[in-house]
Structures are given as C-alpha cells and as structure tokens.
Design a protein around this motif. Structure first.
Motif, PDB file in Angstrom:
ATOM      1  N   LEU A   1       0.848  -1.051  -0.063  1.00  0.00           N
ATOM      2  CA  LEU A   1      -0.092   0.009  -0.012  1.00  0.00           C
ATOM      3  C   LEU A   1       0.856   1.248   0.048  1.00  0.00           C
ATOM      4  N   TYR A   2       0.406   2.283  -0.824  1.00  0.00           N
ATOM      5  CA  TYR A   2       1.256   3.690  -0.917  1.00  0.00           C
ATOM      6  C   TYR A   2       2.309   3.510  -2.076  1.00  0.00           C
ATOM      7  N   ARG A   3       3.159   2.528  -1.909  1.00  0.00           N
ATOM      8  CA  ARG A   3       4.119   2.561  -2.826  1.00  0.00           C
ATOM      9  C   ARG A   3       3.759   1.644  -4.313  1.00  0.00           C
ATOM     10  N   ASP A   4       3.036   0.533  -4.340  1.00  0.00           N
ATOM     11  CA  ASP A   4       2.643  -0.135  -5.299  1.00  0.00           C
ATOM     12  C   ASP A   4       0.972   0.280  -5.624  1.00  0.00           C
TER      13      ASP A   4
ATOM     14  N   LEU B   1     -16.715  -5.473 -23.985  1.00  0.00           N
ATOM     15  CA  LEU B   1     -15.444  -5.617 -24.499  1.00  0.00           C
ATOM     16  C   LEU B   1     -14.285  -6.563 -23.682  1.00  0.00           C
ATOM     17  N   VAL B   2     -14.222  -6.081 -22.329  1.00  0.00           N
ATOM     18  CA  VAL B   2     -13.046  -6.377 -21.613  1.00  0.00           C
ATOM     19  C   VAL B   2     -13.625  -7.243 -20.420  1.00  0.00           C
ATOM     20  N   GLN B   3     -13.307  -8.389 -20.025  1.00  0.00           N
ATOM     21  CA  GLN B   3     -13.741  -8.890 -18.699  1.00  0.00           C
ATOM     22  C   GLN B   3     -12.301  -9.660 -18.222  1.00  0.00           C
ATOM     23  N   LYS B   4     -12.232  -9.272 -16.865  1.00  0.00           N
ATOM     24  CA  LYS B   4     -11.038 -10.282 -16.184  1.00  0.00           C
ATOM     25  C   LYS B   4      -9.553  -9.863 -16.949  1.00  0.00           C
ATOM     26  N   GLN B   5      -9.600  -8.540 -17.050  1.00  0.00           N
ATOM     27  CA  GLN B   5      -8.192  -8.137 -17.923  1.00  0.00           C
ATOM     28  C   GLN B   5      -7.611  -7.365 -16.794  1.00  0.00           C
ATOM     29  N   LYS B   6      -6.233  -6.948 -16.939  1.00  0.00           N
ATOM     30  CA  LYS B   6      -5.520  -5.944 -16.327  1.00  0.00           C
ATOM     31  C   LYS B   6      -5.748  -4.537 -17.009  1.00  0.00           C
ATOM     32  N   ILE B   7      -6.310  -3.584 -16.447  1.00  0.00           N
ATOM     33  CA  ILE B   7      -6.532  -2.498 -17.150  1.00  0.00           C
ATOM     34  C   ILE B   7      -6.058  -1.288 -16.176  1.00  0.00           C
ATOM     35  N   LEU B   8      -6.046  -0.058 -16.873  1.00  0.00           N
ATOM     36  CA  LEU B   8      -5.772   1.140 -16.168  1.00  0.00           C
ATOM     37  C   LEU B   8      -6.756   2.322 -16.410  1.00  0.00           C
TER      38      LEU B   8
ATOM     39  N   ASN C   1     -15.386  -5.676 -13.225  1.00  0.00           N
ATOM     40  CA  ASN C   1     -15.127  -6.981 -13.727  1.00  0.00           C
ATOM     41  C   ASN C   1     -13.663  -7.118 -14.388  1.00  0.00           C
ATOM     42  N   ASN C   2     -12.766  -6.317 -13.797  1.00  0.00           N
ATOM     43  CA  ASN C   2     -11.309  -6.468 -14.137  1.00  0.00           C
ATOM     44  C   ASN C   2     -10.518  -6.132 -13.069  1.00  0.00           C
ATOM     45  N   GLN C   3      -9.009  -6.242 -13.345  1.00  0.00           N
ATOM     46  CA  GLN C   3      -8.144  -5.894 -12.280  1.00  0.00           C
ATOM     47  C   GLN C   3      -7.348  -4.744 -12.374  1.00  0.00           C
ATOM     48  N   VAL C   4      -6.529  -4.111 -11.468  1.00  0.00           N
ATOM     49  CA  VAL C   4      -5.892  -3.062 -11.410  1.00  0.00           C
ATOM     50  C   VAL C   4      -4.637  -3.247 -12.029  1.00  0.00           C
TER      51      VAL C   4
ATOM     52  N   LYS D   1       6.400  -1.862 -15.910  1.00  0.00           N
ATOM     53  CA  LYS D   1       6.436  -3.135 -15.040  1.00  0.00           C
ATOM     54  C   LYS D   1       5.086  -3.939 -14.870  1.00  0.00           C
ATOM     55  N   ASP D   2       3.978  -3.264 -15.052  1.00  0.00           N
ATOM     56  CA  ASP D   2       2.822  -4.026 -14.807  1.00  0.00           C
ATOM     57  C   ASP D   2       1.868  -3.199 -16.115  1.00  0.00           C
ATOM     58  N   PRO D   3       2.087  -3.857 -17.387  1.00  0.00           N
ATOM     59  CA  PRO D   3       1.405  -3.348 -18.426  1.00  0.00           C
ATOM     60  C   PRO D   3      -0.054  -3.475 -18.436  1.00  0.00           C
ATOM     61  N   PRO D   4      -0.991  -2.592 -18.398  1.00  0.00           N
ATOM     62  CA  PRO D   4      -2.298  -3.078 -18.684  1.00  0.00           C
ATOM     63  C   PRO D   4      -2.664  -3.316 -20.065  1.00  0.00           C
TER      64      PRO D   4
END
Length: 494
Positions: A74-77, A397-404, A415-418, A450-453
């Motif tokens: 938390l706060y860093r990531d 369009l998008v379900q259970k994907q990593k998004i920004l 319905n998605n992840q960060v 590092k964490d590509p959406p």
C-alpha cells in the motif's frame, strides 16, 4: 415464585413492545439487549439477502484488498488514500471472501452491533443518564441506518469503534477523583482510529481538552495520552521506513488528507435528507439540557460537555472528508444519539414521545430503503446515484483483464483487475498531469512497463501527451473504436 415473578414483567414488556417501541426499551434487562440487536438485524436483513447497489468507494476498498493480496505494498505499489488499518481489514476480507459485496455488509452489521451494545453499556454502567435503559442504543442503531451506505464496512465505521472505546475509557477517568495512567489507552484508541480513518486524529484535541477541563490530569498523564497516540503511528512510520517507502506513505496518506477531493461524487439531496432528522433530534436534545440543568449531577454534566466537544471536533473533520456521503458522517452518530436520547427521555407525555419517535423511525427507514431497493423507482432521493458503480462502456469488450482507468469513475474495474499503482486519480495526477516534467514521464513509463495494462481507459485526456513524450509506449498501444480506450497490441494478438 421466581418463575411467576419473571413471567409477569415479561408479559408486561411484550405487551408494550407490540404497541410502543420506545416504551419497550425504557426497561433495563437482558431482553432489551437481545431485542435491540434483533431490531438492528431486521433493519439490515434486506441488505444481507440482496446487497444494495455497489458504490465506488466500496469497489475501491475491494481493489485495495485484492492488490495487497497480490503482494503489492500500500502507498508504494497502490496509490490510494485509504488508511493502513482499513486496508489491512480489506485485505483480510479479500483473503477470506474475495470481492464479496455481501461480506462487507455482514461485517459492517457486526461492527454496528458492537457499537450499539458498547455505547449503551457505557451509558448504563457509568450512570450517564438519570435512568438506566436501552433508549440510547435504540437511537444509535436507528441513526446508523440513516442511509444504505452506512451499512457497509467503511473506514469511518471502523474508526468510530475505537473512538467509542476512547470515550468509554475517558468517562471511566472522569468517574474517579483524578485521572490515572489509563489515559494512555485513550491516546492509543484514538491513534488506532486515525489509522483506520485519518481525519479521526483530530479527536486527540477532544481528548486533551476533556482531560484538561474536566479531570485532575497531571502533566505526566497528558504526556501518557500523547505517547499512547504516537506509539501506533510511529510503528506504522517505522514499517514504511524499513520498506523504503516513507515518501510514498507521506504523499499518498499524510498529504492526501488535504489534497484528495472527490466532491463530484456527492449527492447533496440525499445527504441533506439522510442527515436532517439525526441532526435535528440531536440539536433538540442539546437544547433541552439547558432547561434541565438542575436534574443532572456534576459527573453527568461533564459527560454532556465532552460530548459537545466531540460534536465540534467531528464538525471540524468535515473539512478533511475526501467526499461527502452519509457514511462519512457516522463519526457524528455517538454525539447525536447521546443528545437525542435526552430529548426523548425528557418528554413528559409518553404518548407524544412515542409519536415523535415513530415518525423519526418511519421516515429514516423510508430514506434507507428508498435508496437501497428502491421503493419508488423514478425517485432519486436516497439513491446516491453519483456514488454508484455504473455500467462501463468496456463491460462487454473487456472481462477479467488488467486495465488502467485514468479518472475518478473506476466502474470499469468492476469486472477487471488493476494494473499500475494509479488507482486513485487525485493521487495519480501527481504523475499523469505533469508530463512536461521528465522525471514524471520516466516514473509513468516505469510503472506501465513493470505492470502493463491490457487496456487503458483515459477519461482525462492525458494518454496522447504521454505517447508523445514516450514513443516506445505509443508503439505498444492502439486506439479502439471507443473514444479514450486504448488496447495493447499483445492483448489483441492473444
């Protein structure tokens, strides 16, 4: 003989309950405790059978818990302003139940039940009112249901629990001839409440003023109060120092209390309707005390005065609220219920007291259920529409994907992840709105690398400028058919 002696009062109480709710709780017995907790459960039962609309803050807390469960700090990531102990609770909920909206309401009801019981227990065991009964708890339970968002496990609800514990310990000190070293506990509880909801730190002033004005506390005992407050906070600071994230802790929590403002999420009509009766009853109760000063002993008058200071402290905390919603005003409930109980117990004609309380009870539940169910479909009062998670353009369009998501409305995460740390837009602005600064461009690039959406939903029109500053990122994404939505080319090929 003992059985007969029990049956007669029980029958009398039961007869009163069926006709007069307020009269039933004028009696101090175990039956009233059970009845009060059952009443709270019955009021909340529709929410437990079918949870009310999901709110943006609730989704935010779920995402924080989920991200911590994924190993992020938390706060860093995770750039968010939620206080650390609240985040810890949300992590435990995610660990046990995942993204369960129901779990938040069940846990919120359990915390509310404890508060109702503890608040009234303190009033009775310390003889704060002239008569021992369960009317204060009844009013407290009612005011905790002024809006459906108050039933969830909010940081304010968690924080208020520890403020009540601080109040109970403080009253215990006032009941003696002089303060003792137990004032350390008061500071400790207030510190924990601040680590659940940062604006609660203002209640340190409430405790210091109460000790200074109404107890014989020495300088040493005031120092113990301050040390009790500082101890948990220093441990938290030490933890982030050892994690080499002290700057992130300062920027995303300590400084955010002055910078994070999401007032466009506020439904002022619902806020006014939800708060009107609790504040009106609390104010009437406070005014009634000025006409009955001779009825109360010195200790009871001191308790009334420290609750006035509580109310003033809570009023100051409004300026630090990130947005305005009834759930954030739970911090007022102990003071409002405290004074409203004086109002209802001070009405001489029991019939009038019952009539007024029934009106307050019915109107409060109408606002509650209209917001959650709703009772009248085309009537927006109580709905907190601006605060609700709404259908997103990318849901199909998008379900259970990593998004920004770049913007305040984080509904697309439902319905998605960060992806990336940029969860809270007010904090993400620190990087994403300052792309003329080379260091900020490097920071955004590193986070996206590092964490590509898989998808970027840009509601603040910053991605075009970012792609100009970082062409290597622009080469990885392409526009979709929907405005402001970008898709990663690898996601397309997959």
């Amino acid at each position: 003989m003992e059985t007969a002696n029990f049956v007669v009062p029980f029958a009398d109480i039961y007869g009163k309950t069926t006709n007069h709710l307020l009269s039933f709780f004028r009696v101090n017995s175990t039956l009233q405790i059970v009845g009060l907790l059952l009443l709270l459960g019955l009021i909340r039962l529709p929410f437990l059978l079918s949870p009310p609309p999901l709110l943006i803050p609730e989704l935010n807390w779920m995402l924080v818990g989920e991200q911590i469960n994924n190993g992020n700090l938390l706060y860093r990531d995770i750039w968010d302003s939620v206080s650390p102990l609240s985040a810890l609770v949300y992590w435990l909920l995610d660990l046990a139940f995942g993204r369960s909206h129901l779990a938040y309401h069940v846990a919120g009801t359990a915390v509310a039940a404890f508060q109702v019981f503890y608040f009234n227990w303190v009033m009775n065991v310390r003889d704060i009112y002239p008569d021992r009964n369960w009317i204060p708890g009844l009013i407290y339970a009612l005011f905790l249901n002024m809006s459906f968002d108050c039933s969830t496990l909010s940081p304010t609800l968690l924080s208020t629990t520890f403020l009540l514990l601080a109040f109970g310990t403080l009253v215990k000190q006032m009941d003696r001839r002089g303060a003792t070293d137990e004032v350390f506990e008061v500071g400790f509880y207030i510190s924990l409440s601040a680590l659940f909801y940062l604006p609660s730190a203002l209640f340190l002033i409430w405790a210091l003023m109460s000790l200074l004005l109404y107890t014989g506390a020495s300088f040493r005992q005031h120092s113990l109060l301050l040390f009790g407050f500082a101890f948990p906070i220093l441990l938290t600071v030490l933890y982030y120092y050892l994690a080499d994230s002290l700057d992130d802790f300062n920027r995303n929590l300590l400084s955010s209390v002055f910078r994070v403002r999401q007032y466009d999420l506020t439904d002022f009509q619902t806020l006014a309707a939800s708060l009107f009766l609790p504040f009106a009853m609390g104010t009437l109760g406070l005014l009634s005390l000025f006409r009955q000063t001779t009825r109360y002993v010195n200790f009871q008058q001191r308790c009334q005065q420290i609750m006035m200071i509580w109310g003033l402290t809570a009023l100051v905390s409004v300026g630090l609220m990130p947005f305005l919603a009834p759930m954030l005003f739970i911090i007022f409930v102990p003071a409002l219920a405290f004074f409203a109980a004086y109002y209802f117990q001070g009405i001489r004609r029991e019939f009038i007291a019952e009539l007024i309380f029934t009106g307050v009870f019915v109107f409060t539940l109408l606002i509650l259920y209209q917001g959650a169910l709703p009772l009248v479909r085309n009537w927006e009062l109580g709905r907190l529409s601006a605060l609700q998670v709404k259908p997103s353009p990318i849901d199909r369009l998008v379900q259970k994907q990593k998004i920004l998501v770049i913007g305040e409305d984080i509904s697309a995460y439902r319905n998605n992840q960060v992806a990336t740390p940029y969860l809270n837009w007010d904090l993400a602005k620190y990087d994403l709105r300052s792309l003329d600064n080379y260091e900020n461009v490097i920071s955004v690039y590193d986070h996206l690398h590092k964490d590509p959406p898989s998808y970027i939903i840009d509601k603040e029109n910053v991605i075009k400028k970012l792609f100009l500053r970082a062409p290597s990122l622009a080469a990885l994404y392409e526009k979709t058919g929907q405005d402001g939505i970008y898709r990663r080319k690898e996601a397309l090929s997959n």
